[in-house]
Structure formats: C-alpha cells, structure tokens
Design a protein around this motif. Structure first.
Motif, PDB file in Angstrom:
ATOM      1  N   PRO A 103      -2.654  -0.690  -0.151  1.00 46.51           N
ATOM      2  CA  PRO A 103      -2.397  -1.885   0.661  1.00 46.51           C
ATOM      3  C   PRO A 103      -0.964  -2.007   1.187  1.00 46.51           C
ATOM      4  O   PRO A 103      -0.746  -2.580   2.258  1.00 46.51           O
ATOM      5  N   THR A 104       0.003  -1.459   0.456  1.00 43.96           N
ATOM      6  CA  THR A 104       1.397  -1.614   0.891  1.00 43.96           C
ATOM      7  C   THR A 104       1.905  -0.449   1.746  1.00 43.96           C
ATOM      8  O   THR A 104       3.102  -0.385   2.039  1.00 43.96           O
TER       9      THR A 104
ATOM     10  N   GLY B 166       2.793   1.609   5.052  1.00 43.00           N
ATOM     11  CA  GLY B 166       3.339   1.072   6.305  1.00 43.00           C
ATOM     12  C   GLY B 166       2.240   0.641   7.262  1.00 43.00           C
ATOM     13  O   GLY B 166       1.158   1.223   7.308  1.00 43.00           O
ATOM     14  N   ALA B 167       2.520  -0.377   8.067  1.00 42.05           N
ATOM     15  CA  ALA B 167       1.531  -0.939   8.986  1.00 42.05           C
ATOM     16  C   ALA B 167       0.984   0.116   9.951  1.00 42.05           C
ATOM     17  O   ALA B 167      -0.170   0.057  10.352  1.00 42.05           O
ATOM     18  N   ALA B 168       1.808   1.069  10.339  1.00 41.45           N
ATOM     19  CA  ALA B 168       1.370   2.103  11.285  1.00 41.45           C
ATOM     20  C   ALA B 168       0.839   3.353  10.573  1.00 41.45           C
ATOM     21  O   ALA B 168       0.492   4.327  11.225  1.00 41.45           O
ATOM     22  N   SER B 169       0.749   3.303   9.249  1.00 37.27           N
ATOM     23  CA  SER B 169       0.297   4.463   8.487  1.00 37.27           C
ATOM     24  C   SER B 169      -1.204   4.666   8.639  1.00 37.27           C
ATOM     25  O   SER B 169      -1.989   3.740   8.488  1.00 37.27           O
ATOM     26  N   ILE B 170      -1.571   5.894   8.941  1.00 41.02           N
ATOM     27  CA  ILE B 170      -2.980   6.285   8.998  1.00 41.02           C
ATOM     28  C   ILE B 170      -3.184   7.401   7.981  1.00 41.02           C
ATOM     29  O   ILE B 170      -2.543   8.444   8.055  1.00 41.02           O
ATOM     30  N   VAL B 171      -4.076   7.165   7.039  1.00 40.63           N
ATOM     31  CA  VAL B 171      -4.451   8.191   6.068  1.00 40.63           C
ATOM     32  C   VAL B 171      -5.696   8.871   6.612  1.00 40.63           C
ATOM     33  O   VAL B 171      -6.640   8.207   7.034  1.00 40.63           O
TER      34      VAL B 171
ATOM     35  N   PRO C  77      -4.053   0.860   6.260  1.00 43.51           N
ATOM     36  CA  PRO C  77      -3.716   0.305   4.945  1.00 43.51           C
ATOM     37  C   PRO C  77      -4.785  -0.676   4.438  1.00 43.51           C
ATOM     38  O   PRO C  77      -5.307  -1.496   5.200  1.00 43.51           O
ATOM     39  N   ASN C  78      -5.118  -0.539   3.178  1.00 48.48           N
ATOM     40  CA  ASN C  78      -6.088  -1.357   2.449  1.00 48.48           C
ATOM     41  C   ASN C  78      -7.545  -1.078   2.839  1.00 48.48           C
ATOM     42  O   ASN C  78      -8.438  -1.787   2.429  1.00 48.48           O
TER      43      ASN C  78
ATOM     44  N   GLY D  83       5.387   9.172   2.425  1.00 51.21           N
ATOM     45  CA  GLY D  83       5.472   8.169   1.368  1.00 51.21           C
ATOM     46  C   GLY D  83       4.230   7.290   1.250  1.00 51.21           C
ATOM     47  O   GLY D  83       4.184   6.402   0.405  1.00 51.21           O
ATOM     48  N   SER D  84       3.219   7.544   2.049  1.00 49.15           N
ATOM     49  CA  SER D  84       1.972   6.766   1.942  1.00 49.15           C
ATOM     50  C   SER D  84       1.221   7.171   0.680  1.00 49.15           C
ATOM     51  O   SER D  84       1.298   8.314   0.236  1.00 49.15           O
ATOM     52  N   ILE D  85       0.494   6.221   0.129  1.00 46.17           N
ATOM     53  CA  ILE D  85      -0.241   6.448  -1.126  1.00 46.17           C
ATOM     54  C   ILE D  85      -1.736   6.301  -0.866  1.00 46.17           C
ATOM     55  O   ILE D  85      -2.172   5.411  -0.132  1.00 46.17           O
TER      56      ILE D  85
END
Length: 183
Positions: A122-123, A125-130, A150-151, A172-174
């Motif tokens: 959930p935390t 980054g707003a522009a993070s795409i996994v 995210p989330n 750094g995305s999880i």
C-alpha cells in the motif's frame, strides 16, 4: 426400504403416464371404425408394440434404479469439503530494489485448491507499477505481465510461489506474497 417403495411408486407413475400418452396419441389419430356388436376390439400395432416395450423393461427398471441409487449413495458418502482448511497462513515480502529488474518469489508451497495472493504494498509510490508474470523476461515486459498499482492484488492457483516473478517501475517497491500454510 422406503427408498424401494418410492422407486416402485415412481416406476408405476411413469408407466401410467406412458400408457396415458400412448392412449392420447391413439385417440388423436383417425378414429377407428366401431367394433361390431359382440366383435373384438383391435388395437393399432404401434400401441401394442409400445405396451410390449414397457412391459419388457419394467422388470429391469427396478433393478437398474436400485443400482443407480446405490452408486449415488457411495459418491455422496465420499464427498468432502474441498479444499480443506489449512492451519494458518504464510507471507513474505519481496523488495524490488532495482527498477525494471525481475525478482523470483521464494520457495513457498501453495496447498492444492488454494490461491497465491500477490499484492503491491500500500505504501509503494503513487506512480509505482508492479508487474507479475510466470517468467523472468515476461515480468519486465509491459505486454506480457499483469500490472498492479499500490494496494492492488491478484491471485493465482500455482503450486509454488517460486513460479512467479515480479518487477516494479520504481526502485524500492515492495510486493507481498501470501498463501495458506501447509501442515
């Protein structure tokens, strides 16, 4: 014994219905000339064949019906809830330290009939795409991976979490992997 009685009743009802249908069919046809007084009534050959077929199979219907009921009972007795409940859950986090690099899930068995849940933290980054895929190359390819914001989560019925690869558009995305715990 009540099942036997019900089966016989059903057989009797279906036989009566078949005879009734045959009589209705016979009555719907061109009327036969009336029998002369004191003469014999003649039935159409189709009607006689229908009655003979019903009579010939009625003996084996009881036996076959009982056989079917026995088999259904065996199946119903052996049915269990599937999948069975597990004793707990197991989860792990995968840090995508480098952007657009594939990371393989850990070795974690997913119980038969259960799904592996993969969630973008959930935390992030707003522009993070996994991106989620079944191969290293596909997880870094926009056209052959499943994107998660995210989330957001996706579930797959795989045998092991190590069959899944993830990558992230921002370093750094999880990514969280979770499934029921075996044993």
């Amino acid at each position: 014994m009540a099942e036997n009685s019900s089966a016989k009743t059903a057989l009797g009802i279906s036989t009566v219905a078949a005879i009734g249908a045959a009589l209705a069919w016979v009555n719907s046809r061109k009327p036969a000339p009336p029998a002369p007084p004191g003469g014999e009534l003649t039935l159409p050959p189709e009607f006689v064949q229908l009655i003979a077929a019903i009579a010939a199979t009625s003996d084996s219907i009881d036996e076959n019906l009982l056989r079917v009921i026995d088999e259904i009972t065996k199946i119903a007795i052996n049915v269990q809830g599937f999948p069975a409940n597990m004793p707990g859950i197991r989860s792990f986090a995968k840090l995508c330290a480098v952007a657009n690099q594939a990371y393989q899930g850990d070795d974690m068995v997913v119980p038969e009939g259960m799904s592996l849940l993969i969630k973008s933290y959930p935390t992030n980054g707003a522009a993070s795409i996994v991106r989620v895929a079944s191969s290293q190359a596909d997880s870094t390819n926009l056209n052959s991976s499943w994107p998660l914001v995210p989330n957001e989560a996706v579930g797959y019925q795989v045998k092991n979490a190590n069959q899944i690869y993830v990558s992230a558009s921002i370093a750094g995305s999880i990514v969280i992997f979770s499934a029921e715990r075996v044993g």
